[in-house]
Structure formats: C-alpha cells, structure tokens
Design an enzyme around this catalytic site. Structure first.
Site, PDB file in Angstrom:
ATOM      1  CG  ASP A 277      38.676  37.873  41.022  1.00 53.14           C
ATOM      2  OD1 ASP A 277      37.471  37.762  40.735  1.00 53.14           O
ATOM      3  OD2 ASP A 277      39.083  38.489  42.034  1.00 53.14           O
ATOM      4  CD  GLU A 278      32.960  35.820  41.307  1.00 48.89           C
ATOM      5  OE1 GLU A 278      32.193  34.875  41.118  1.00 48.89           O
ATOM      6  OE2 GLU A 278      32.615  36.878  41.859  1.00 48.89           O
TER       7      GLU A 278
ATOM      8  CE1 TYR B 181      29.715  36.418  35.854  1.00 52.69           C
ATOM      9  CE2 TYR B 181      31.044  36.087  37.834  1.00 52.69           C
ATOM     10  CZ  TYR B 181      30.805  36.761  36.645  1.00 52.69           C
ATOM     11  OH  TYR B 181      31.647  37.771  36.244  1.00 52.69           O
TER      12      TYR B 181
ATOM     13  CE  LYS C 157      33.014  36.636  32.448  1.00 52.79           C
ATOM     14  NZ  LYS C 157      32.638  37.630  31.392  1.00 52.79           N
TER      15      LYS C 157
END
Ligand code: NAD
Ligand code: DAU
Length: 343
Positions: free
Chosen positions: A132-133, A156, A160
């Site tokens: 979800d980030e 990060y 992703k």
C-alpha cells in the site's frame, strides 16, 4: 491455477517474513503442490524460519538471486513452474533512506529480470506482491483504493511502485498474465526485528528503550501475515489477469497505541518508551479499502487484532533464540546507524 497434482510454483523471497509464512500456507492448503523457494539469503532471509520444512519433499530451497536469469530459467524449465509469486525484495523503509541503491537493484531490476524469464518460459501467471506504500500518505480521512494515484514517498516505496509499473508494462506489451496485490502492514511470527512490532517486543523483553519516531501518532493499518497469505493464494487462483487487489483488514492504529499495547501484554512499564527523531519523509497515515479482494476473490481476513497481537507476542517469547541470533552482527551495525543519531 488449480489444486491438481504436480502443480509447481516458484516463490521468491521465501526465507523472509511473509515468504516463509506463505510457503507454509501453500503446502498446508494445497498439499499436492510443489514449492520451489528462491531466496538470496540477505540479512533478512533466514533458513531457521523454514526449519520445520526440512524433510518436506514438496519444498525445495534454492539460494540465489532473482536477477540471475540463467538460474531462474533453469528452475522454471526443470520444475515446470506454472506460476511465480514474487516476494523477494529489500523491504525496510529506514534502510532505503540509509542506502537506496540496493532497493533499485533488487526491487526494480530484479523484478524486471524475473518478468523476462516468466515470459520466455511461458509461465502461466506472475503474482507481484506489492504494498500500500506505493499510494503515498493519507490525511485524516479516506482510504486507498486500487485507482488511487501512485505517489510513493520513500526510496523503498518508489522502487515498489516502479516494479508495479514494469509488471503492468509487461502485461500491456506482451500480454502476460499478471496479478498485483497491495497489502497493508503485516505482523506475525518470523518478522525481522527491525520492523515496529517485533522491534518493540524484543527491546521490551531486553529492557531497552522503545524508539518511537516523532509524536508516534502516525497511523498504520495492520493485518496478520496469515490473512495476507490467504489473500495471496486467492489472488493467484482467482485474480483476474492484469488486475490489482488491495489487501487489508480495516484495522488502523496510531503507532503509540501499538507500542503501549505490547508493553501492556508483556507487563512492562511505559517509561521504556523513548520519542526519537522522526523518520525523514514519514508517511502519516495508511488505510486500505479491500472491498475488491473481498468480492472478487472471495477472501476475508479472519484474525482479530487483539488475538493476533497476543499470539505474536507469545511467539517472540517462545522463540527467543530466533530473534536473538538475528540481532547480532550486521543488525547491530544497522541499529547504531539508524538510531545512533536519533536520540
Ligand atoms: P523480508 O525483508 O522479511 O524478506 C525479503 C526476502 O527477500 C528475504 O528472505 C531476502 O533474503 C529475500 N531477497 C532479497 N533480495 C533478494 C534477491 N535479489 N533475490 C532473492 N531473494 C532476495 O520482507 P517481507 O516483509 O517478508 O516482505 C515480502 C514482500 O512483501 C516484499 O516484496 C514487500 O515489499 C511486500 N510487502 C511487505 C509488507 C509488510 O508489512 N512486511 C506489506 C506489504 C507488502
Ligand atoms: O504498509 C506496508 C509496508 O509496511 C511494507 O511495504 C513494508 O515492507 C513494511 O516494512 C512496512 O513499512 P512501515 O514503514 O510502515 O513499517 P515499519 O515497521 O518500519 O514502521 C511502522 C511504523 O512505526 C512507521 O510509522 C514507523 C514507525 N516506527 C518504526 C520503527 C522501526 C517507529 O516509530 N519506530 C521504529 O523504531
């Protein structure tokens, strides 16, 4: 994907937290499947997390890099791999702030290399395990849906999001069968003690300060790893090609609440809490709308947070050797670097 004989799947990152739980979940739920488990064994990979599978002939562990196309191609051909579940990643936000390069190498270039092999070997389905980030941070209201814009805010999450875009690009260009999942914060057994919940449990058990970033009122949406694994299997078997599924269990809490809860379960004093310098670019709130996974995949989370958290604390109490061993060596250097200047 069907539950028939000799279905072989490749799980990458299967010696990590979610990966090791997923391998166990698949072998329990699909007893006739074979799982080839490819993991580089970085600091976060741990064969001790797979110790109970040592004599299980349905599980084959292979130490290697997802970017090693020759190795992955050999594994796909030798074992007749029908699906790849890609969990291998650098996964810790704080480490991505200290050293972003490996995040691009593993999460972006590694995923692209795997996609190439999946295409060449005509692997039937590629499941990308995302987060979800990638959606960035929320204000006090609202939740992320699958159509929320991608606004990653750390190295990060940017890596992703880049991987998600590559997966989508391979679908659009080459017509590959891909499915992407985006899950919220996991907790449960075998989580590396650099992440909030296991770090706080371990520090409390050792009587060390519990470092809470900033005011501790950042909100995360917690899901038990077992519920996430069930969603991954459901997405693999029932996800529609090209679709993305959010995964979460409607369980938002400020970090400080979680830390206090852990102390209460362990009967340790709140005086162990130490507010330290905030994480740079810290996302304030995540919240997941998982209605699509519920309706299309027939999936629902089962583990209530109070119960799951107590069971997790009990696991860390019962498996002290597991986390004490990983808190030596490289971990100490990282801890010094990340927390040394925050105090
Ligand atoms: P983890 O750090 O515990 O495990 C990652 C595993 O990947 C390790 O075993 C490591 O050795 C392996 N690995 C790293 N680089 C590799 C490479 N080049 N080749 C092969 N293996 C390699 O991470 P985790 O928390 O289990 O997360 C797994 C996946 O789920 C990640 O893709 C992460 O982005 C995603 N995810 C995690 C969460 C969470 O809350 N932990 C939530 C949503 C999504
Ligand atoms: O949302 C999914 C993501 O959740 C995954 O994609 C990531 O792989 C996973 O690491 C996790 O990211 P977070 O940054 O949310 O998790 P972490 O456990 O590092 O931190 C949770 C919250 O606790 C966050 O607001 C930062 C805070 N925190 C964390 C640590 C390690 C502290 O206050 N103190 C700490 O020492």
């Amino acid at each position: 994907m069907e539950g028939g004989a000799r279905t072989a799947v490749l799980v990458t990152g299967g010696a990590g937290f979610i990966g090791s739980n997923l391998v166990r979940h698949i072998l329990r739920e699909r007893p006739r499947w074979a799982v080839i488990n490819l993991d580089k064994l970085t600091y976060a990979g741990n064969l001790e997390s797979l110790a109970d599978l040592q004599d299980d002939k349905r599980h084959l562990f292979v130490r290697g890099d997802i970017a090693d196309t020759r190795l992955v191609e050999r594994l796909c051909l030798e074992h007749g791999i029908e699906a790849i579940l890609n969990l291998a990643a650098e996964s810790h936000v704080d480490r991505s702030i200290l050293g972003p390069a490996i995040f691009v190498e593993t999460n972006v270039a590694g995923t692209q290399a795997l996609l190439d092999v999946a295409r060449i070997c005509k692997v039937k389905r590629f499941l990308q395990v995302s987060t979800d980030e990638v959606y960035g941070s929320l204000g006090p209201a609202g939740r992320f849906t699958e159509s929320s814009p991608l606004r990653p805010s750390s190295p990060y999450s940017a890596s992703k999001a880049a991987a998600d875009l590559l997966v989508h690009g391979y679908r659009h260009t080459f017509g590959m069968d891909v499915v992407t999942t985006r899950c919220s914060n996991n907790y449960g057994p075998y989580q590396f003690p650099e992440k909030l919940i296991p770090l706080m449990i371990a520090n409390a058990l050792e009587g060390k300060p519990l470092p809470v970033y900033g005011d501790g009122m950042q909100v995360r949406d917690w899901i038990h790893v077992e519920d996430h694994c069930a969603a991954l299997l459901a997405a693999l078997e029932r996800g529609r090609p090209g679709e993305t599924y959010n995964v979460g269990s409607d369980n938002e809490w400020p970090n400080l609440h979680i830390v206090r809860k852990i102390l209460a379960v362990l009967r340790k004093p709140e005086s162990l809490i130490e507010h330290v310098k905030d994480r740079p670019g810290h996302d304030r709130r995540y919240a997941i709308e998982a209605g699509k996974a519920r309706s299309e995949l027939g999936w629902a989370p089962r583990i209530a947070f109070a119960d799951g958290l107590e069971r997790t604390v009990a696991w860390y109490l019962d498996n002290r050797g597991w986390w004490e061993r990983v808190r030596t060596g490289e971990y100490r250097t990282y801890y010094e670097k990340n927390y040394g200047e925050r105090g």
